[in-house]
Structure formats: C-alpha cells, structure tokens
Write a protein that holds these residues in place. Structure first.
Motif, PDB file in Angstrom:
ATOM      1  N   ASP A  27       0.867  -1.179   0.000  1.00  0.00           N
ATOM      2  CA  ASP A  27       0.000   0.000   0.000  1.00  0.00           C
ATOM      3  C   ASP A  27       0.909   1.235   0.000  1.00  0.00           C
ATOM      4  O   ASP A  27       1.657   1.465   0.952  1.00  0.00           O
ATOM      5  N   LEU A  28       0.856   2.007  -1.064  1.00  0.00           N
ATOM      6  CA  LEU A  28       1.742   3.162  -1.237  1.00  0.00           C
ATOM      7  C   LEU A  28       1.055   4.471  -0.855  1.00  0.00           C
ATOM      8  O   LEU A  28      -0.153   4.622  -1.058  1.00  0.00           O
ATOM      9  N   GLU A  30       0.952   7.274  -2.284  1.00  0.00           N
ATOM     10  CA  GLU A  30       0.323   7.989  -3.396  1.00  0.00           C
ATOM     11  C   GLU A  30      -0.935   7.297  -3.932  1.00  0.00           C
ATOM     12  O   GLU A  30      -1.601   7.816  -4.829  1.00  0.00           O
ATOM     13  N   SER A  31      -1.301   6.126  -3.377  1.00  0.00           N
ATOM     14  CA  SER A  31      -2.497   5.413  -3.836  1.00  0.00           C
ATOM     15  C   SER A  31      -3.763   6.204  -3.519  1.00  0.00           C
ATOM     16  O   SER A  31      -3.928   6.713  -2.414  1.00  0.00           O
ATOM     17  N   ASP A  33      -6.877   4.972  -3.421  1.00  0.00           N
ATOM     18  CA  ASP A  33      -7.725   4.179  -2.521  1.00  0.00           C
ATOM     19  C   ASP A  33      -6.883   3.517  -1.429  1.00  0.00           C
ATOM     20  O   ASP A  33      -6.944   2.324  -1.213  1.00  0.00           O
ATOM     21  N   ARG A  34      -6.110   4.309  -0.739  1.00  0.00           N
ATOM     22  CA  ARG A  34      -5.157   3.850   0.266  1.00  0.00           C
ATOM     23  C   ARG A  34      -5.830   3.093   1.395  1.00  0.00           C
ATOM     24  O   ARG A  34      -6.841   3.534   1.944  1.00  0.00           O
ATOM     25  N   ARG A  35      -5.294   1.937   1.774  1.00  0.00           N
ATOM     26  CA  ARG A  35      -5.798   1.156   2.912  1.00  0.00           C
ATOM     27  C   ARG A  35      -5.268   1.695   4.243  1.00  0.00           C
ATOM     28  O   ARG A  35      -5.857   1.435   5.280  1.00  0.00           O
TER      29      ARG A  35
END
Length: 146
Positions: A27-28, A30-31, A33-35
């Motif tokens: 999980d980055l 810059e995502s 839809d970040r978790r």
C-alpha cells in the motif's frame, strides 16, 4: 515471522481475508484508494477485514516493524478514516488473535458493543442466564446455578 499457516490461523477469529504471504500487496502513500490513510510510508498488507472496512499491515523499512490497522477506525470522536498502531510486532499480533479465537470458541459469549441501542437493558438481557456446570450472576444480581 508470519508464515502462510500463521496468516490463515490469525485470520480465523474475525474471518479476515488473508493477503500476505500468498500475495505481496504494498500500500503506497500515493495510492488514491489507500488502505492505510495518513501513514507516511509504504505498508505491506497482511489481511483485510471480512467486509473490507479496515486492513492490517506492516510498515516497510523498520527493524522490528509494528502492526498497523488502517481504514475506518473508531476513536473517542467517532468513526474516521486513518491509520493507527495495533500491536508492537507480528508475535504480539498473532498472540492477540489466538487469544481472541480461544475466547470466541468457548461460547456462549456476551458482547455489549452497542451502548446506544434503543432497547432497554432489561429487554436486551434475560435475567436467567444459563451455562451448564457454572454459577453465573444474572443481570439482576442474583445467581443462577444450572
């Protein structure tokens, strides 16, 4: 260390969806839809809650990384999207989940997680709580032996 066997075992209490080690999902920051919202660095996703509300993971880059929980989290102010530390390390995470499973598998288990329920306490709980072979105080204060 979280092996495939341990990952499946610690997913059992809450029927989590196992991610690691079967799949490596990072999980980055810059995502979109970040978790793990708000966490500064990348996180290795270990598992996802059975309805996808939150996830558990390990931040990458530390010597003895802690376990994080990210997603919809309840705190004193209510529900919010964010990330917080869940356990000091993978060993504590596994021990916590094993403890939870041992409690859940002993039935019956009374959970009082809805303090704002519209039902009164006397409606929610029977005054005659029974469990074979044990004396259990009932809600009314008297004891019932069965």
């Amino acid at each position: 260390m979280i092996t495939a066997e341990v990952a499946r075992e610690i997913a059992v209490p809450y029927t989590d969806q196992v991610v690691f080690p079967e799949t490596v999902m990072i999980d980055l920051p810059e995502s979109v839809d970040r978790r793990f919202p708000g966490w500064a660095g990348p996180v290795l996703v270990l598992s996802v809650e059975n309805q996808g509300v939150c996830a558990w993971g390990v931040p990458l880059g530390g010597e003895n990384p802690e376990i994080l929980v990210g997603g919809d989290i309840k705190n004193a102010g209510g529900w919010t999207r964010g990330t917080t530390r869940y356990c000091r390390d993978a060993a504590e995470f596994a021990a916590t989940r094993r403890w939870d499973e041992s409690c859940f598998s002993q039935g019956p288990l009374l959970q009082a997680q809805a303090p704002n329920s519209t039902m009164s306490r006397s409606t929610r709980y029977s005054a005659d709580i029974r469990q074979v072979g044990r004396v259990i105080p009932s809600i009314g204060g008297s004891e019932t032996a069965r």
